[in-house]
Design an enzyme around this catalytic site. Structure first.
Site, PDB file in Angstrom:
ATOM      1  N   ARG A 147      27.949  81.033  -0.730  1.00  0.00           N
ATOM      2  CA  ARG A 147      29.198  81.790  -0.868  1.00  0.00           C
ATOM      3  C   ARG A 147      28.872  83.252  -0.619  1.00  0.00           C
ATOM      4  O   ARG A 147      27.901  83.771  -1.174  1.00  0.00           O
ATOM      5  CB  ARG A 147      29.751  81.618  -2.290  1.00  0.00           C
ATOM      6  CG  ARG A 147      31.109  82.263  -2.485  1.00  0.00           C
ATOM      7  CD  ARG A 147      31.522  82.268  -3.939  1.00  0.00           C
ATOM      8  NE  ARG A 147      30.964  83.412  -4.648  1.00  0.00           N
ATOM      9  CZ  ARG A 147      31.360  83.809  -5.856  1.00  0.00           C
ATOM     10  NH1 ARG A 147      32.302  83.134  -6.504  1.00  0.00           N
ATOM     11  NH2 ARG A 147      30.807  84.845  -6.446  1.00  0.00           N
ATOM     12  N   TYR A 159      34.885  92.275  -7.183  1.00  0.00           N
ATOM     13  CA  TYR A 159      34.446  90.996  -7.716  1.00  0.00           C
ATOM     14  C   TYR A 159      33.411  90.310  -6.828  1.00  0.00           C
ATOM     15  O   TYR A 159      33.605  90.189  -5.633  1.00  0.00           O
ATOM     16  CB  TYR A 159      35.664  90.064  -7.871  1.00  0.00           C
ATOM     17  CG  TYR A 159      35.266  88.626  -7.894  1.00  0.00           C
ATOM     18  CD1 TYR A 159      34.718  88.081  -9.060  1.00  0.00           C
ATOM     19  CD2 TYR A 159      35.366  87.829  -6.768  1.00  0.00           C
ATOM     20  CE1 TYR A 159      34.289  86.773  -9.083  1.00  0.00           C
ATOM     21  CE2 TYR A 159      34.946  86.526  -6.787  1.00  0.00           C
ATOM     22  CZ  TYR A 159      34.406  86.002  -7.943  1.00  0.00           C
ATOM     23  OH  TYR A 159      33.971  84.703  -7.957  1.00  0.00           O
ATOM     24  N   ASP A 209      35.240  83.375  -1.690  1.00  0.00           N
ATOM     25  CA  ASP A 209      36.154  83.313  -2.834  1.00  0.00           C
ATOM     26  C   ASP A 209      37.074  84.538  -2.804  1.00  0.00           C
ATOM     27  O   ASP A 209      36.604  85.676  -2.876  1.00  0.00           O
ATOM     28  CB  ASP A 209      35.310  83.306  -4.121  1.00  0.00           C
ATOM     29  CG  ASP A 209      36.129  83.026  -5.369  1.00  0.00           C
ATOM     30  OD1 ASP A 209      37.369  83.031  -5.283  1.00  0.00           O
ATOM     31  OD2 ASP A 209      35.514  82.802  -6.434  1.00  0.00           O
ATOM     32  N   HIS A 211      39.515  84.958  -5.033  1.00  0.00           N
ATOM     33  CA  HIS A 211      39.847  85.222  -6.431  1.00  0.00           C
ATOM     34  C   HIS A 211      41.320  85.540  -6.652  1.00  0.00           C
ATOM     35  O   HIS A 211      41.677  86.509  -7.335  1.00  0.00           O
ATOM     36  CB  HIS A 211      38.958  86.334  -6.999  1.00  0.00           C
ATOM     37  CG  HIS A 211      38.303  85.903  -8.270  1.00  0.00           C
ATOM     38  ND1 HIS A 211      38.744  86.305  -9.492  1.00  0.00           N
ATOM     39  CD2 HIS A 211      37.278  85.058  -8.496  1.00  0.00           C
ATOM     40  CE1 HIS A 211      37.999  85.732 -10.421  1.00  0.00           C
ATOM     41  NE2 HIS A 211      37.111  84.970  -9.842  1.00  0.00           N
ATOM     42  N   GLU A 235      38.304  79.929  -0.906  1.00  0.00           N
ATOM     43  CA  GLU A 235      38.619  79.555  -2.295  1.00  0.00           C
ATOM     44  C   GLU A 235      39.647  80.485  -2.925  1.00  0.00           C
ATOM     45  O   GLU A 235      39.596  81.703  -2.730  1.00  0.00           O
ATOM     46  CB  GLU A 235      37.309  79.616  -3.079  1.00  0.00           C
ATOM     47  CG  GLU A 235      37.458  79.413  -4.563  1.00  0.00           C
ATOM     48  CD  GLU A 235      36.135  79.630  -5.292  1.00  0.00           C
ATOM     49  OE1 GLU A 235      35.068  79.560  -4.642  1.00  0.00           O
ATOM     50  OE2 GLU A 235      36.177  79.884  -6.496  1.00  0.00           O
ATOM     51  N   GLU A 261      39.698  76.107 -10.128  1.00  0.00           N
ATOM     52  CA  GLU A 261      38.807  76.430 -11.254  1.00  0.00           C
ATOM     53  C   GLU A 261      39.586  76.788 -12.511  1.00  0.00           C
ATOM     54  O   GLU A 261      39.074  76.608 -13.609  1.00  0.00           O
ATOM     55  CB  GLU A 261      37.800  77.527 -10.878  1.00  0.00           C
ATOM     56  CG  GLU A 261      38.426  78.874 -10.586  1.00  0.00           C
ATOM     57  CD  GLU A 261      37.391  79.948 -10.229  1.00  0.00           C
ATOM     58  OE1 GLU A 261      36.514  79.673  -9.400  1.00  0.00           O
ATOM     59  OE2 GLU A 261      37.470  81.044 -10.799  1.00  0.00           O
ATOM     60  N   ARG A 282      38.562  72.133  -7.299  1.00  0.00           N
ATOM     61  CA  ARG A 282      37.486  72.853  -7.990  1.00  0.00           C
ATOM     62  C   ARG A 282      37.476  72.630  -9.505  1.00  0.00           C
ATOM     63  O   ARG A 282      36.834  73.378 -10.236  1.00  0.00           O
ATOM     64  CB  ARG A 282      37.648  74.352  -7.709  1.00  0.00           C
ATOM     65  CG  ARG A 282      37.572  74.708  -6.261  1.00  0.00           C
ATOM     66  CD  ARG A 282      36.306  75.398  -5.895  1.00  0.00           C
ATOM     67  NE  ARG A 282      36.002  76.546  -6.685  1.00  0.00           N
ATOM     68  CZ  ARG A 282      34.818  76.741  -7.286  1.00  0.00           C
ATOM     69  NH1 ARG A 282      33.871  75.850  -7.193  1.00  0.00           N
ATOM     70  NH2 ARG A 282      34.591  77.851  -7.984  1.00  0.00           N
ATOM     71  N   GLU A 338      29.108  73.959  -7.087  1.00  0.00           N
ATOM     72  CA  GLU A 338      28.716  75.366  -7.217  1.00  0.00           C
ATOM     73  C   GLU A 338      27.523  75.471  -8.166  1.00  0.00           C
ATOM     74  O   GLU A 338      27.446  74.772  -9.175  1.00  0.00           O
ATOM     75  CB  GLU A 338      29.890  76.180  -7.783  1.00  0.00           C
ATOM     76  CG  GLU A 338      29.559  77.662  -7.942  1.00  0.00           C
ATOM     77  CD  GLU A 338      30.738  78.485  -8.480  1.00  0.00           C
ATOM     78  OE1 GLU A 338      31.711  77.883  -8.966  1.00  0.00           O
ATOM     79  OE2 GLU A 338      30.665  79.722  -8.400  1.00  0.00           O
ATOM     80  N   TRP A 401      43.019  88.962 -11.136  1.00  0.00           N
ATOM     81  CA  TRP A 401      41.560  89.011 -11.055  1.00  0.00           C
ATOM     82  C   TRP A 401      41.034  87.615 -10.883  1.00  0.00           C
ATOM     83  O   TRP A 401      41.393  86.722 -11.611  1.00  0.00           O
ATOM     84  CB  TRP A 401      40.912  89.629 -12.305  1.00  0.00           C
ATOM     85  CG  TRP A 401      39.462  89.846 -12.003  1.00  0.00           C
ATOM     86  CD1 TRP A 401      38.922  90.863 -11.278  1.00  0.00           C
ATOM     87  CD2 TRP A 401      38.370  88.979 -12.346  1.00  0.00           C
ATOM     88  NE1 TRP A 401      37.559  90.686 -11.149  1.00  0.00           N
ATOM     89  CE2 TRP A 401      37.196  89.539 -11.787  1.00  0.00           C
ATOM     90  CE3 TRP A 401      38.276  87.766 -13.047  1.00  0.00           C
ATOM     91  CZ2 TRP A 401      35.929  88.948 -11.919  1.00  0.00           C
ATOM     92  CZ3 TRP A 401      37.032  87.187 -13.191  1.00  0.00           C
ATOM     93  CH2 TRP A 401      35.860  87.780 -12.628  1.00  0.00           C
TER      94      TRP A 401
HETATM   95  C1  GCO Z   1      33.547  81.224  -9.233  1.00  0.00           C
HETATM   96  C2  GCO Z   1      34.463  81.925 -10.153  1.00  0.00           C
HETATM   97  C3  GCO Z   1      33.832  82.726 -11.252  1.00  0.00           C
HETATM   98  C4  GCO Z   1      34.905  82.990 -12.297  1.00  0.00           C
HETATM   99  C5  GCO Z   1      34.357  82.938 -13.670  1.00  0.00           C
HETATM  100  C6  GCO Z   1      35.445  83.125 -14.693  1.00  0.00           C
HETATM  101  O1  GCO Z   1      34.038  80.816  -8.203  1.00  0.00           O
HETATM  102  O2  GCO Z   1      32.395  81.026  -9.590  1.00  0.00           O
HETATM  103  O3  GCO Z   1      35.504  82.558  -9.504  1.00  0.00           O
HETATM  104  O4  GCO Z   1      33.208  83.864 -10.807  1.00  0.00           O
HETATM  105  O5  GCO Z   1      35.524  84.202 -12.080  1.00  0.00           O
HETATM  106  O6  GCO Z   1      33.710  81.724 -13.826  1.00  0.00           O
HETATM  107  O7  GCO Z   1      34.980  82.883 -15.971  1.00  0.00           O
HETATM  108 MG    MG Z   2      36.035  81.224  -7.904  1.00  0.00          MG
END
Ligand code: GCO
Ligand code: MG
Length: 401
Positions: A147, A159, A209, A211, A235, A261, A282, A338, A401
């Protein structure tokens, strides 16, 4: 086999983890992960005040019935706190069942479907050159999938680009604030992947990602712009609440889409899976309510050509990772796992039999999920309040975020 006691542990060997331990009258114990990054104590209260009293005296073998009892029986269903709490119990019960059977968990789930699980690591850099170098370092370590995140010109570190974002904020401080500009990001991201392909070629799988930071039409444009670089997945392109938004993304791009996630039940994913609007789901053992629902979600996804790609950042304990590895070893429609690694302290508190080599993960082959919890050592790492960062647009508007 009756449940005689349930204990909840909170420790912070590098970061906070919530662990559930179930004791039985036959001497077998099992452990599960119930960590919810930044809201850990809410799960502890849900467990201690509401779930533990329901478990004493129950038959530890009746995992399905216990799951239904805690989920349907609550009347108030779903939500990350509830589902992480149920997950901790569910994982511990599967651990006990597999130990009682003398089998590794994946054998109980249906046996191995493969020999190893491809995982992806995290490459990051303050700028494109640093990110390209970081990808190279992971390739040298044996990773086949990476990633890639990088800083954006004109913005402070964002991030995933400076290695601090996933570690929460400073202890006992307010959340760190990040700054975001969609237009700067959209101009930058294709250049990042162009540079990575130019430096490292086409054998490595690349992931990215977003986010949750784009609107559907912006995500559609990004997917299109990234098509030449053949990503493994894009993602969390939009906020996970925007289920219908994925239709728009799908109609515009062939870049594979991953999300989930932050989902906590199969209902969060139903439309996306049924309409084949995504390619990878995810969801992960701890935030989806445990191994019991993860099996159903994986099978449901398999019916619709969606593969698994479980969330595996370091803020879920090694118990969650081990559960995901056992699930991934069995599930027919496995995609990728991951893997962001753990601090030494974390691995000492949660020693395990799973392993990672040459960009692949392997489960332990002994009974249970194979992770232990060192209670005495854990006591040396008390809970430390910490938050994930928040994000604002350049004019101060609070953003995803
Ligand atoms: C990822 C995630 C993490 C999350 C975190 C939140 O893809 O690994 O986006 O970075 O932000 O796990 O607690
Ligand atoms: Mg993520």
């Amino acid at each position: 086999m009756k449940i005689t006691d349930v204990k909840i542990f909170v420790c912070s060997p590098g970061r906070n983890f919530v662990t559930v331990k179930i004791y039985t009258d036959q001497g077998l114990t099992g452990i599960g992960d119930a960590t919810l990054n930044g809201r850990e104590k809410a799960v502890v209260a849900y467990l201690e005040d509401h779930l533990v009293p329901l478990l004493i005296g129950r038959d530890a073998a009746r995992i399905e019935d216990t799951w239904q009892y805690l989920y349907r029986g609550a009347y108030w269903r779903r939500g990350p706190v509830t589902m992480a709490a149920i997950a901790g119990i569910d994982m511990a019960l599967w651990d006990i069942k597999a130990k009682a059977a003398g089998m590794p968990l994946y054998e109980l789930l249906g046996g191995a479907s493969r020999d190893r699980l491809m995982c992806y690591g995290h490459a990051q850099g303050g700028d494109i050159a640093e990110a390209v170098e970081s990808v190279g370092a992971l390739i040298d370590e044996g990773y086949r999938a990476v990633r890639v995140q990088s800083g954006i010109p004109g913005l402070p570190p964002v991030y995933g680009a400076d290695g601090t974002s996933t570690n929460g904020a400073a202890e006992n401080a307010l959340p760190r604030e990040e700054l975001w500009s969609t237009s700067k990001y959209l101009r930058h991201a294709p250049k990042l992947f162009e540079a990575v392909r130019e430096a490292h070629g086409w054998d490595v799988e690349l992931l990215h990602d977003v986010h949750h930071r784009l609107t559907p039409i912006e995500a559609a444009r990004l997917g299109k712009d990234l098509e030449p670089y053949r990503l493994f997945w894009l993602e969390d392109a939009v906020a996970a609440e925007h289920q219908e938004g994925f239709r728009l993304i799908r109609n515009h791009t062939t870049t594979p889409i991953a999300v989930g996630e932050v989902f906590n039940t199969i209902w969060d994913a139903r439309l996306l899976i049924e309409e084949q609007l995504i390619d990878y789901i995810r969801m992960t053992s701890v935030h989806a309510g445990g191994i019991t629902p993860m099996r159903r979600i994986a099978d449901f996804a398999g019916l619709h050509n969606v593969r698994t790609g479980a969330h595996g950042a370091m803020d879920m304990s090694p118990i969650c990772l081990a559960s995901n590895i056992h699930l991934g070893f069995w599930v027919p429609n496995f995609g990728i796992q991951e893997y962001s690694g753990y601090s030494e302290e974390t691995l000492e508190v949660f020693p395990g039999t799973w392993s990672m080599a040459d960009g692949h993960l392997y489960p332990g082959h002994g009974p249970g999920h194979g992770v232990e919890f060192d209670e005495d050592l854990a006591e040396r790492y008390p809970f430390e309040r910490s938050y994930l960062p928040v994000n604002r647009l350049e004019d101060g508007t609070l953003w995803h975020w």
